[in-house]
Design a protein around this motif. Structure first.
Motif, short mmCIF file in Angstrom:
data_model
loop_
_atom_site.label_atom_id
_atom_site.label_comp_id
_atom_site.label_asym_id
_atom_site.label_seq_id
_atom_site.Cartn_x
_atom_site.Cartn_y
_atom_site.Cartn_z
N ILE A 239 0.86 -1.18 0.00
CA ILE A 239 0.00 0.00 0.00
C ILE A 239 0.89 1.23 0.00
N GLU A 240 0.66 2.14 -0.94
CA GLU A 240 1.42 3.38 -1.02
C GLU A 240 0.47 4.54 -0.79
N GLU A 241 1.01 5.66 -0.34
CA GLU A 241 0.17 6.83 -0.13
C GLU A 241 0.94 8.10 -0.43
N ALA A 242 0.18 9.15 -0.74
CA ALA A 242 0.76 10.47 -0.98
C ALA A 242 -0.23 11.52 -0.46
N PRO A 243 0.28 12.55 0.22
CA PRO A 243 1.67 12.74 0.62
C PRO A 243 2.06 11.83 1.78
N ALA A 244 3.34 11.84 2.15
CA ALA A 244 3.81 11.02 3.26
C ALA A 244 3.29 11.60 4.57
N PRO A 245 2.72 10.77 5.46
CA PRO A 245 2.23 11.27 6.74
C PRO A 245 3.36 11.90 7.56
N GLY A 246 3.03 13.00 8.22
CA GLY A 246 3.99 13.65 9.10
C GLY A 246 5.08 14.43 8.40
N MET A 247 5.01 14.56 7.10
CA MET A 247 6.04 15.27 6.35
C MET A 247 5.92 16.77 6.58
N THR A 248 7.01 17.41 7.00
CA THR A 248 7.01 18.87 7.15
C THR A 248 7.38 19.51 5.82
N GLU A 249 7.01 20.78 5.65
CA GLU A 249 7.36 21.48 4.42
C GLU A 249 8.87 21.61 4.27
N GLU A 250 9.56 21.76 5.40
CA GLU A 250 11.02 21.90 5.35
C GLU A 250 11.66 20.60 4.86
N LEU A 251 11.22 19.47 5.43
CA LEU A 251 11.80 18.18 5.02
C LEU A 251 11.40 17.84 3.59
#
Length: 669
Positions: A239-251
């Protein structure tokens, strides 16, 4: 723009490319093997050319045949899809030699990223962070083992020319190294014709996060954000998803810019994916770059609103990128679940068979099904066992996940074993809902995903028994209605008995374990109540069937479940997960007992790869005896006990039917 393109692939990706080409007014040519003569992608294309026998090495991997088909039909360009020839630099070169546009990156970019070892060296020079490891040219066993010993176990052995989990082995200790290296090299040679290996430190809790990049022929590049592909089995995504959970704009920006730096280091053009391992502290490491469209590209399409195949065709025809980086944005959340013909309860072994019944969820703006098969088609031993990709979208992760769960309940397949129940349970696992993800997710949350027997017996068995009883009652009513003689006893479907209660036994199988419950059927005032005896604990059950929905009342607890019938049984989908049952057949004493033959049977249809021991060898329990391969994956058969191998019944290269006796094995007394 091209007038006509050839798709050098099969299955769902060929159908996917054809759909976009048709929308753009571009004519399409399909190629097909003997096994795919009546396949969906052949039916969808404007033209189709036969290129060889069923095995891919005799058809889809024959670059000269593909180019000959393109020249014969006047196709100006070839879309390779993914797999097969998609990352083959020699094929790309032959396209150029024949004035055919390869819808993909330049030859140099494919060559640079085609070797994981060379790719690591290029990325290191470009300043892209790398996982510690050995990527050298010296391939002696001692050198590779010393590198593994020095960095400390666990380590990951990987085929330098590989991808998709082929030629990859985790090695947890020094004792496992030699067997792991031999298996990885052998699988790599079979899959890619190259057994060059690299070894890396194995991170124990990483996430697999990849960045979609796109570059045009004018030196411009963008990243279309990230996908989280952490949930995997056998190093292959589930199972793939987008966007990645918990992803910050900086990262996100750091990873996106690193991915573009990787692409620019090899003068990239077209669609590509830069894969990273994301550690718990936020550090990330380059893993590999796939110089093609990815299987999971639809989740990126959903959150960006872009058609990546259309982008591919436009860039390959010489147009600039449709959008700049500042014009791209993320909208909502998307998931993709890969529906496979495989048995999750038996080490995810691939399954073969005919799709006797196939009903996908209804497609909409929020639900998409990418597939290359129809009802009646066969999933054969020759190709990847993927049946379809189920993709869903909604405005946030929770809503998208709810859509995924609903769509999986609505998927109906019979005729072969699939991973639908596994996918449903995975999507409903508490840790998955909370986005507590890493590449060891399935092993870590095995109990939540597979639902152990005790849980199923306690919670789902009464529902399963009630479903069988209600189904039997419906069939009895139908027979009674069909009987025209109102005076006949067969006209009545009541459970009336003279001077004794109506008691029957419901026999079900769960994971081949027999579950038998006694049920007393009571009828009062037109209402039927089933008293289900669960080992002394009697449950009073009532219910009704409404199509695929079971409405139940168990001791005053009202609940519902979705029921999906499949070959030989049915699955119950509840809020707690999915559990499958089969209706046990009566024992007529006719089953043959082969346990005493001292043989080991093939767990699947496949090909014999190699014998790992010789006839007459004394072996210990769990020693590797032979290797089979099916649908690009190897499976090792091990000794069930200490004993002696008396003979092999199949030689390397021979096809083997699932269930066939593989060898004669005499266990020690």
């Amino acid at each position: 723009m091209f007038n006509k393109i050839l798709i050098a692939n099969r299955g769902e990706i060929a159908c996917r490319v054809i759909k976009t080409a048709q929308q753009m007014g571009v004519r399409t040519v399909a190629v097909y093997s003997d096994a795919d003569a009546h396949s969906l992608h052949v039916a969808m294309a404007d033209e189709a050319i036969h290129i060889g026998a069923a095995p891919s090495r005799e058809s889809y991997l024959l670059g000269d045949k593909v180019i000959e088909a393109a020249l014969k039909t006047g196709a100006q360009a070839i879309h390779p899809g993914y797999g097969f020839l998609s990352e083959n630099a020699d094929f790309c070169r032959k396209c150029a030699d024949n004035n055919i546009v390869f819808i993909g990156p330049p030859i140099g970019a494919i060559e640079a990223m085609g070797s994981k070892s060379a790719a690591k060296q290029i990325m290191e020079k470009a300043g892209v962070p790398l996982v510690p490891g050995y990527h050298g040219e010296d391939q002696s066993r001692d050198i590779i083992k010393k590198a593994a010993d020095d960095m400390g176990y666990p380590v990951l052995l990987k085929a330098a020319a590989g991808g998709g989990g082929k030629g990859m082995r985790q090695v947890w200790s020094e004792d496992e190294f030699d067997e792991g290296l031999e298996a990885a090299k052998r699988e790599s040679m079979n899959a890619f014709g190259d057994d060059h290996m690299l070894v890396e430190k194995y991170l124990t809790q990483p996430r697999h996060v990849e960045i979609q990049v796109f570059c045009d022929t004018f030196g411009k590049g963008v990243y279309l954000f990230e996908r989280d592909c952490s949930v995997q089995r056998r190093h292959q995504k589930v199972i793939e998803e987008a966007p990645a959970p918990g992803m910050t704009e900086e990262l996100r920006q750091k990873m996106g810019e690193a991915a573009l730096k990787a692409a620019q280091a090899i003068s990239y053009e077209g669609a590509g994916t830069v894969e990273f391992l994301l550690d718990t502290d936020g550090s990330f490491y380059f893993m590999e770059m796939n110089t093609r469209l990815q299987v999971e590209h639809p989740v990126t399409e959903y959150i960006t609103g872009q058609d990546l195949v259309e982008w591919q065709l436009r860039v390959a025809s010489g147009e600039p990128l449709p959008l700049s980086q500042d014009q791209l944005s993320i909208n909502g959340h998307a998931f993709e679940a890969r529906v496979y013909a495989e048995d999750p309860d038996n080490e995810f072994l691939p399954a073969t068979g005919v799709l006797e019944f196939l009903q996908a969820p209804e497609e909409s703006e929020n639900v998409r099904v990418d597939t290359g098969v129809r009802q009646g088609d066969e999933v054969s031993v020759y190709y990847d066992p993927m049946i379809a990709k189920l993709i869903v979208w909604d405005e946030n992760r929770d809503k998208a996940l709810a859509r995924m769960s609903k769509a999986l309940k609505e998927y109906r397949i019979s005729g072969l074993t699939t991973n639908l129940d596994f996918l449903y349970n995975l999507a409903n696992a508490p840790a998955f809902k909370e986005a507590d993800l890493d590449t060891g997710f399935i092993e870590k949350h095995h109990g939540d995903i597979f639902h152990d027997d005790e849980n199923a017996l306690t919670n789902e068995l009464p529902l399963a028994a009630l479903f069988v009883l209600l189904q039997q009652a419906e069939e009895a009513d139908a027979r009674a209605t069909a009987c025209g003689d109102r005076t006949s006893p067969w006209h009545s479907s009541s459970n009336w008995r003279l001077n004794e209660p109506h008691i029957q036994t419901v026999n079900l199988l769960h994971h081949e374990q027999e579950c038998a419950v006694d049920v007393e059927v009571q009828q009062r005032h037109g209402q039927t109540t089933y008293l289900i005896d669960m080992g002394g604990d009697v449950i009073s059950a009532q219910g009704r069937l409404e199509g695929n929905h079971l409405r139940a009342d168990l001791n005053g607890h009202r609940l519902s479940a979705t029921v999906a019938a499949h070959d030989g049984g049915f699955s119950l989908y509840t809020s707690k997960g999915a559990v499958s049952f089969k209706v046990a057949k009566p024992d007529t004493g006719e089953d043959l007992d082969t346990a005493g033959e001292g043989g080991l049977t093939a767990p699947m249809n496949g090909t014999m790869v190699t014998h790992l021991v010789a006839v007459g060898d004394n072996v210990k329990k769990d020693d590797a005896l032979l290797v089979m391969e099916a649908m690009k994956m190897e499976h090792t058969i091990r000794a069930p006990a200490d004993g002696v191998v008396n003979s092999f019944f199949f030689q390397p290269g021979e096809l083997v039917d699932g269930g066939a006796l593989l060898l004669d094995f005499a266990a020690e007394e």
